[in-house]
Scaffold this motif. Structure first.
Motif, PDB file in Angstrom:
ATOM      1  N   PHE A  98       2.669  10.311 -11.972  1.00 19.39           N
ATOM      2  CA  PHE A  98       2.559   8.864 -11.882  1.00 19.39           C
ATOM      3  C   PHE A  98       2.652   8.448 -10.425  1.00 19.39           C
ATOM      4  O   PHE A  98       3.268   9.146  -9.612  1.00 19.39           O
ATOM      5  CB  PHE A  98       3.694   8.194 -12.674  1.00 19.39           C
ATOM      6  N   ALA A  99       2.062   7.304 -10.113  1.00 21.51           N
ATOM      7  CA  ALA A  99       2.155   6.732  -8.774  1.00 21.51           C
ATOM      8  C   ALA A  99       2.740   5.330  -8.884  1.00 21.51           C
ATOM      9  O   ALA A  99       2.316   4.535  -9.725  1.00 21.51           O
ATOM     10  CB  ALA A  99       0.784   6.680  -8.119  1.00 21.51           C
ATOM     11  N   ILE A 100       3.719   5.059  -8.035  1.00 19.89           N
ATOM     12  CA  ILE A 100       4.285   3.713  -7.926  1.00 19.89           C
ATOM     13  C   ILE A 100       3.796   3.156  -6.604  1.00 19.89           C
ATOM     14  O   ILE A 100       4.094   3.712  -5.537  1.00 19.89           O
ATOM     15  CB  ILE A 100       5.817   3.736  -7.994  1.00 19.89           C
ATOM     16  N   ASN A 101       3.017   2.091  -6.683  1.00 16.41           N
ATOM     17  CA  ASN A 101       2.351   1.521  -5.516  1.00 16.41           C
ATOM     18  C   ASN A 101       2.898   0.125  -5.239  1.00 16.41           C
ATOM     19  O   ASN A 101       3.033  -0.679  -6.163  1.00 16.41           O
ATOM     20  CB  ASN A 101       0.848   1.465  -5.773  1.00 16.41           C
TER      21      ASN A 101
ATOM     22  N   LEU B 149       8.722  -8.697  -5.283  1.00 18.19           N
ATOM     23  CA  LEU B 149       8.011  -7.481  -4.917  1.00 18.19           C
ATOM     24  C   LEU B 149       7.194  -7.067  -6.134  1.00 18.19           C
ATOM     25  O   LEU B 149       7.747  -6.908  -7.224  1.00 18.19           O
ATOM     26  CB  LEU B 149       9.020  -6.386  -4.550  1.00 18.19           C
ATOM     27  N   ASP B 150       5.884  -6.949  -5.983  1.00 18.81           N
ATOM     28  CA  ASP B 150       5.011  -6.527  -7.083  1.00 18.81           C
ATOM     29  C   ASP B 150       4.641  -5.064  -6.888  1.00 18.81           C
ATOM     30  O   ASP B 150       4.177  -4.674  -5.812  1.00 18.81           O
ATOM     31  CB  ASP B 150       3.735  -7.361  -7.135  1.00 18.81           C
ATOM     32  N   VAL B 151       4.868  -4.271  -7.931  1.00 22.66           N
ATOM     33  CA  VAL B 151       4.518  -2.860  -7.888  1.00 22.66           C
ATOM     34  C   VAL B 151       3.649  -2.525  -9.094  1.00 22.66           C
ATOM     35  O   VAL B 151       3.765  -3.151 -10.147  1.00 22.66           O
ATOM     36  CB  VAL B 151       5.756  -1.942  -7.857  1.00 22.66           C
ATOM     37  N   SER B 152       2.782  -1.543  -8.913  1.00 20.30           N
ATOM     38  CA  SER B 152       1.999  -1.063 -10.051  1.00 20.30           C
ATOM     39  C   SER B 152       2.393   0.390 -10.307  1.00 20.30           C
ATOM     40  O   SER B 152       2.643   1.156  -9.379  1.00 20.30           O
ATOM     41  CB  SER B 152       0.498  -1.191  -9.780  1.00 20.30           C
ATOM     42  N   ILE B 153       2.464   0.714 -11.574  1.00 15.24           N
ATOM     43  CA  ILE B 153       2.783   2.070 -12.014  1.00 15.24           C
ATOM     44  C   ILE B 153       1.552   2.582 -12.738  1.00 15.24           C
ATOM     45  O   ILE B 153       1.113   1.988 -13.719  1.00 15.24           O
ATOM     46  CB  ILE B 153       4.009   2.077 -12.940  1.00 15.24           C
ATOM     47  N   LYS B 154       0.995   3.670 -12.221  1.00 13.70           N
ATOM     48  CA  LYS B 154      -0.260   4.180 -12.768  1.00 13.70           C
ATOM     49  C   LYS B 154      -0.123   5.669 -13.055  1.00 13.70           C
ATOM     50  O   LYS B 154       0.421   6.415 -12.244  1.00 13.70           O
ATOM     51  CB  LYS B 154      -1.387   3.948 -11.755  1.00 13.70           C
ATOM     52  N   GLN B 155      -0.614   6.069 -14.225  1.00 13.63           N
ATOM     53  CA  GLN B 155      -0.608   7.486 -14.588  1.00 13.63           C
ATOM     54  C   GLN B 155      -1.786   8.165 -13.919  1.00 13.63           C
ATOM     55  O   GLN B 155      -2.934   7.721 -14.040  1.00 13.63           O
ATOM     56  CB  GLN B 155      -0.688   7.643 -16.099  1.00 13.63           C
ATOM     57  N   LEU B 156      -1.523   9.252 -13.201  1.00 13.24           N
ATOM     58  CA  LEU B 156      -2.567   9.964 -12.471  1.00 13.24           C
ATOM     59  C   LEU B 156      -3.082  11.184 -13.218  1.00 13.24           C
ATOM     60  O   LEU B 156      -4.260  11.512 -13.139  1.00 13.24           O
ATOM     61  CB  LEU B 156      -2.036  10.410 -11.102  1.00 13.24           C
ATOM     62  N   SER B 157      -2.193  11.859 -13.941  1.00 14.35           N
ATOM     63  CA  SER B 157      -2.615  13.060 -14.668  1.00 14.35           C
ATOM     64  C   SER B 157      -1.763  13.215 -15.916  1.00 14.35           C
ATOM     65  O   SER B 157      -0.756  12.541 -16.086  1.00 14.35           O
ATOM     66  CB  SER B 157      -2.480  14.304 -13.781  1.00 14.35           C
ATOM     67  N   GLY B 158      -2.193  14.130 -16.776  1.00 10.01           N
ATOM     68  CA  GLY B 158      -1.457  14.394 -18.012  1.00 10.01           C
ATOM     69  C   GLY B 158      -1.826  13.438 -19.128  1.00 10.01           C
ATOM     70  O   GLY B 158      -1.032  13.189 -20.026  1.00 10.01           O
TER      71      GLY B 158
ATOM     72  N   GLY C 180       0.797  -1.221   0.000  1.00  4.17           N
ATOM     73  CA  GLY C 180       0.000   0.000   0.000  1.00  4.17           C
ATOM     74  C   GLY C 180       0.832   1.274   0.000  1.00  4.17           C
ATOM     75  O   GLY C 180       0.299   2.365  -0.180  1.00  4.17           O
ATOM     76  N   SER C 181       2.143   1.167   0.198  1.00  2.94           N
ATOM     77  CA  SER C 181       3.004   2.360   0.159  1.00  2.94           C
ATOM     78  C   SER C 181       3.033   2.913  -1.263  1.00  2.94           C
ATOM     79  O   SER C 181       3.053   2.162  -2.227  1.00  2.94           O
ATOM     80  CB  SER C 181       4.424   2.013   0.597  1.00  2.94           C
TER      81      SER C 181
END
Length: 152
Positions: free
Chosen positions: A51-54, A63-72, A39-40
């Protein structure tokens, strides 16, 4: 007269692919949230996009991370969404899902119904490499200074 259709199957260069995944691992470690708890989140601004790296999952060796575009976002193009798995024992990182698709095959026959490229998995990880280089070299992120431990 009959024509024979021969398909040259794509064979990936394993050393080239592993080198790419090793570079992705090193760069992604620089961008991860300091705390590796599930959740970090760490937000990064690159140009006019955010972008957010979660951290999605943290196991002993992965370690599984998701990279999501938040704006733009650009109209007509779906926002970036990647799930990346870091293998800590092998020190490699590779994309396991993109744009909410279930699984990326190592190679695809061509042509195929969804028009994937023969080396789709390599191309996606090469894109991740370029994106990570841009974030490390030109990205901006909020620094989380720990006032209580005397950093400020």
């Amino acid at each position: 007269m009959t024509a024979l259709l021969t398909t040259n199957r794509y064979i990936q260069s394993l050393p080239k692919y592993l080198t790419l995944c090793e570079h992705n691992y090193v760069r992604l470690l620089k961008l991860l949230p300091r705390e590796r708890a599930i959740g970090s989140v760490r937000e990064i601004k690159l140009g006019h996009s955010e972008f957010a790296i979660n951290i999605d999952d943290n196991a002993k060796y992965t370690l599984d991370v998701s990279i999501k575009q938040l704006s733009g976002m650009v109209r007509g193009i779906s926002p970036l969404y990647l799930t990346v798995r870091l293998y800590n024992d092998a020190k490699v990182a590779e994309i396991v899902h993109h744009d909410y698709h279930q699984r990326i095959k190592p190679s695809y026959g061509y042509p195929n119904p969804k028009m994937h490229q023969k080396d789709e998995k390599y191309q996606l990880n090469a894109f991740l490499y370029d994106w990570l280089v841009a974030c490390v070299e030109r990205g901006q992120s909020t620094l989380n200074w720990d006032v209580n431990n005397g950093l400020v």
